[in-house]
Scaffold this motif. Structure first.
Motif, PDB file in Angstrom:
ATOM      1  N   MET A  85       0.843  -1.202   0.000  1.00 57.57           N
ATOM      2  CA  MET A  85       0.000   0.000   0.000  1.00 57.57           C
ATOM      3  C   MET A  85       0.871   1.241   0.000  1.00 57.57           C
ATOM      4  O   MET A  85       2.047   1.211   0.395  1.00 57.57           O
ATOM      5  CB  MET A  85      -0.952   0.003   1.205  1.00 57.57           C
ATOM      6  N   LEU A  86       0.272   2.337  -0.440  1.00 61.59           N
ATOM      7  CA  LEU A  86       0.946   3.637  -0.444  1.00 61.59           C
ATOM      8  C   LEU A  86       0.336   4.468   0.678  1.00 61.59           C
ATOM      9  O   LEU A  86      -0.888   4.611   0.760  1.00 61.59           O
ATOM     10  CB  LEU A  86       0.719   4.332  -1.793  1.00 61.59           C
ATOM     11  N   LEU A  87       1.195   4.991   1.533  1.00 64.87           N
ATOM     12  CA  LEU A  87       0.745   5.778   2.687  1.00 64.87           C
ATOM     13  C   LEU A  87       1.186   7.218   2.521  1.00 64.87           C
ATOM     14  O   LEU A  87       2.284   7.495   2.031  1.00 64.87           O
ATOM     15  CB  LEU A  87       1.365   5.242   3.980  1.00 64.87           C
ATOM     16  N   ARG A  88       0.336   8.126   2.998  1.00 67.54           N
ATOM     17  CA  ARG A  88       0.745   9.524   3.110  1.00 67.54           C
ATOM     18  C   ARG A  88       0.916   9.837   4.592  1.00 67.54           C
ATOM     19  O   ARG A  88      -0.063   9.794   5.362  1.00 67.54           O
ATOM     20  CB  ARG A  88      -0.325  10.429   2.498  1.00 67.54           C
ATOM     21  N   ASN A  89       2.139  10.135   4.996  1.00 68.02           N
ATOM     22  CA  ASN A  89       2.391  10.427   6.407  1.00 68.02           C
ATOM     23  C   ASN A  89       1.777  11.771   6.795  1.00 68.02           C
ATOM     24  O   ASN A  89       2.008  12.774   6.106  1.00 68.02           O
ATOM     25  CB  ASN A  89       3.898  10.469   6.691  1.00 68.02           C
TER      26      ASN A  89
ATOM     27  N   SER B 218      -4.211   0.859  -1.850  1.00 70.33           N
ATOM     28  CA  SER B 218      -4.020  -0.387  -1.108  1.00 70.33           C
ATOM     29  C   SER B 218      -4.293  -1.613  -1.969  1.00 70.33           C
ATOM     30  O   SER B 218      -5.305  -1.688  -2.663  1.00 70.33           O
ATOM     31  CB  SER B 218      -4.940  -0.418   0.118  1.00 70.33           C
ATOM     32  N   ARG B 219      -3.371  -2.568  -1.901  1.00 65.91           N
ATOM     33  CA  ARG B 219      -3.614  -3.891  -2.462  1.00 65.91           C
ATOM     34  C   ARG B 219      -3.517  -4.914  -1.335  1.00 65.91           C
ATOM     35  O   ARG B 219      -3.201  -6.069  -1.537  1.00 65.91           O
ATOM     36  CB  ARG B 219      -2.588  -4.188  -3.567  1.00 65.91           C
ATOM     37  N   HIS B 220      -3.759  -4.418  -0.101  1.00 70.87           N
ATOM     38  CA  HIS B 220      -3.665  -5.248   1.102  1.00 70.87           C
ATOM     39  C   HIS B 220      -5.072  -5.474   1.642  1.00 70.87           C
ATOM     40  O   HIS B 220      -5.822  -4.509   1.844  1.00 70.87           O
ATOM     41  CB  HIS B 220      -2.799  -4.517   2.135  1.00 70.87           C
ATOM     42  N   PRO B 221      -5.466  -6.729   1.901  1.00 70.31           N
ATOM     43  CA  PRO B 221      -6.856  -6.989   2.318  1.00 70.31           C
ATOM     44  C   PRO B 221      -7.228  -6.353   3.667  1.00 70.31           C
ATOM     45  O   PRO B 221      -8.397  -6.096   3.927  1.00 70.31           O
ATOM     46  CB  PRO B 221      -6.920  -8.528   2.412  1.00 70.31           C
ATOM     47  N   ARG B 222      -6.226  -6.096   4.539  1.00 71.22           N
ATOM     48  CA  ARG B 222      -6.541  -5.570   5.873  1.00 71.22           C
ATOM     49  C   ARG B 222      -6.639  -4.042   5.911  1.00 71.22           C
ATOM     50  O   ARG B 222      -7.066  -3.474   6.907  1.00 71.22           O
ATOM     51  CB  ARG B 222      -5.448  -6.005   6.874  1.00 71.22           C
TER      52      ARG B 222
ATOM     53  N   GLN C 156       9.501  10.807   5.989  1.00 76.22           N
ATOM     54  CA  GLN C 156       9.250  11.045   4.571  1.00 76.22           C
ATOM     55  C   GLN C 156       7.763  11.377   4.408  1.00 76.22           C
ATOM     56  O   GLN C 156       6.957  11.127   5.299  1.00 76.22           O
ATOM     57  CB  GLN C 156       9.622   9.815   3.747  1.00 76.22           C
ATOM     58  N   HIS C 157       7.430  11.953   3.238  1.00 81.13           N
ATOM     59  CA  HIS C 157       6.030  12.321   3.021  1.00 81.13           C
ATOM     60  C   HIS C 157       5.172  11.101   2.692  1.00 81.13           C
ATOM     61  O   HIS C 157       4.031  11.007   3.107  1.00 81.13           O
ATOM     62  CB  HIS C 157       5.926  13.342   1.891  1.00 81.13           C
ATOM     63  N   TYR C 158       5.724  10.202   1.897  1.00 86.38           N
ATOM     64  CA  TYR C 158       4.976   9.007   1.479  1.00 86.38           C
ATOM     65  C   TYR C 158       5.806   7.760   1.780  1.00 86.38           C
ATOM     66  O   TYR C 158       7.045   7.810   1.749  1.00 86.38           O
ATOM     67  CB  TYR C 158       4.683   9.055  -0.037  1.00 86.38           C
ATOM     68  N   ALA C 159       5.130   6.665   2.048  1.00 84.09           N
ATOM     69  CA  ALA C 159       5.820   5.400   2.292  1.00 84.09           C
ATOM     70  C   ALA C 159       5.094   4.293   1.534  1.00 84.09           C
ATOM     71  O   ALA C 159       3.862   4.292   1.450  1.00 84.09           O
ATOM     72  CB  ALA C 159       5.815   5.088   3.790  1.00 84.09           C
ATOM     73  N   VAL C 160       5.857   3.365   0.973  1.00 83.66           N
ATOM     74  CA  VAL C 160       5.291   2.161   0.367  1.00 83.66           C
ATOM     75  C   VAL C 160       5.616   1.009   1.293  1.00 83.66           C
ATOM     76  O   VAL C 160       6.766   0.857   1.709  1.00 83.66           O
ATOM     77  CB  VAL C 160       5.888   1.921  -1.040  1.00 83.66           C
ATOM     78  N   THR C 161       4.619   0.228   1.650  1.00 82.49           N
ATOM     79  CA  THR C 161       4.839  -0.829   2.655  1.00 82.49           C
ATOM     80  C   THR C 161       3.968  -2.048   2.368  1.00 82.49           C
ATOM     81  O   THR C 161       2.898  -1.926   1.748  1.00 82.49           O
ATOM     82  CB  THR C 161       4.535  -0.288   4.083  1.00 82.49           C
ATOM     83  N   ASP C 162       4.419  -3.194   2.873  1.00 81.85           N
ATOM     84  CA  ASP C 162       3.589  -4.408   2.793  1.00 81.85           C
ATOM     85  C   ASP C 162       2.627  -4.483   3.977  1.00 81.85           C
ATOM     86  O   ASP C 162       1.909  -5.470   4.138  1.00 81.85           O
ATOM     87  CB  ASP C 162       4.470  -5.664   2.735  1.00 81.85           C
TER      88      ASP C 162
END
Ligand SMILES: NC(=O)c1ccc[n+]([C@@H]2O[C@H](COP(=O)([O-])OP(=O)(O)OC[C@H]3O[C@@H](n4cnc5c(N)ncnc54)[C@H](OP(=O)(O)O)[C@@H]3O)[C@@H](O)[C@H]2O)c1
Length: 295
Positions: free
Chosen positions: A1-5, A45-49, A63-69
């Motif tokens: 998923m891509l997050l905006r902090n 988001s490509r994460h089911p939760r 950072q401004h944005y984060a990509v995470t599992d």
């Protein structure tokens, strides 16, 4: 998923991670994004939760944005509690206070609990929980304004200013019956002073030694005192105790929603303010939880 902090958590341990030395966790990698907790909004988001638009807390980094599992992130409920509180009173610092107080000090009613950095993110919660447990709470903080807040707003019984030239005498006066629990956040000379007032079977939770993150290490105290007082001194790292987090967070959130747990924040604006915010935190330039607001 891509997050905006939205908010970054500025924590003292980040300074320690900048040392290229063996510790309980590996040092910050040079050239990598500075690590640290963040509250973020899910943008893709490509994460089911996790769903787009939800707020999450986790290791978002500076950072401004984060990509995470999604590992180590959890969804937060911001209906009754503001999102940034999940980096403080209902986040890692709150759980730290809860664990050290309940699992190491375990105060009994009418015992005395002494707390250093008492106006801070961790210390402020410790004293309030100690009061709820029926103990007497004595704080140590830097300056008259912080001490007044600790006493008058957080409800500690008394607060001693470690910057006062009469600190040792004022601490002795604040502890007429000694202390049974010590929640140590700072180390250095005030800590060595505090140890002299330990009661028999006293318990000291060593949470942090911020006074020595940039300066000389705090020496071990006179060990005769530890023996004569039959004292327990236990260091702890909150991330070793993940099985306690759910209970602690539920309890802390309940107190915040009911207005039983008060807290304060220092909020800096913009990513560029993060390094100075950490420097200032290490010098006592914060009043409550240090945060950086990005959005
Ligand atoms: N063990 C764990 O798992 C764990 C987890 C979280 C935090 N911690 C530790 O807990 C402590 C508190 O963290 P926090 O996030 O709540 O920070 P904080 O208390 O909100 O802020 C740090 C405070 O430390 C005090 N301080 C700094 N340098 C000092 C010095 N030389 N002498 C005396 N006081 C000094 C300052 O308060 P005054 O202006 O009042 O002096 C400053 O405001 C830190 O040591 C941190 O490393 C440990």
């Amino acid at each position: 998923m891509l997050l905006r902090n939205h908010f970054l958590s500025i924590d003292p341990y980040r300074r320690w991670r900048l040392n290229d030395a063996k510790s309980y966790a590996k040092p910050q990698d040079v050239g990598a994004v500075m690590g640290g907790g963040a509250v973020a909004e899910v943008v893709e988001s490509r994460h089911p939760r996790f769903k787009v638009g939800e707020f999450v807390v986790g290791p978002g980094g500076w950072q401004h944005y984060a990509v995470t599992d999604g590992a180590a992130f959890r969804v937060i409920d911001t209906t009754a509690i503001p999102p940034q509180a999940y980096l403080g009173v209902v986040g890692m610092p709150g759980v730290t206070a809860w664990y050290g107080l309940n699992k190491i000090i375990a105060p009994k009613p009418d015992e005395t609990v002494l707390v250093s950095a008492a106006s801070g993110a961790v210390g402020g919660v410790v004293g309030q929980l100690a009061k709820q447990a029926g103990a007497r709470a004595v704080g140590i903080a830097g300056g008259a304004e912080k001490c007044a807040y600790v006493r008058d707003e957080l409800g500690f019984d008394v607060c001693v200013d470690h910057k006062s030239p009469r600190f040792a005498d004022e601490l002795a006066a604040a502890l007429p019956n000694g202390w049974d629990g010590l929640f140590e956040n700072v180390g250095g000379e005030p800590f060595l002073n505090s140890l002299r007032h330990a009661n028999d079977f006293a318990r000291a939770a060593i949470c942090g030694l911020i006074a020595s993150y940039e300066r000389a290490p705090t020496p071990l105290p006179d060990m005769r005192l530890v023996l004569v007082r039959r004292m327990k001194i236990e260091g702890f790292i909150v991330s070793d105790h993940l099985s306690n987090w759910r209970d602690a967070l539920r309890e802390l959130a309940g107190h915040v929603v009911a207005g039983r747990l008060r807290y304060r924040e220092t909020v800096r604006q913009g990513l560029q303010s993060a390094p100075q915010a950490l420097v200032d935190l290490l010098r006592g330039g914060n009043f409550g939880k240090m945060l950086v607001k990005l959005v």
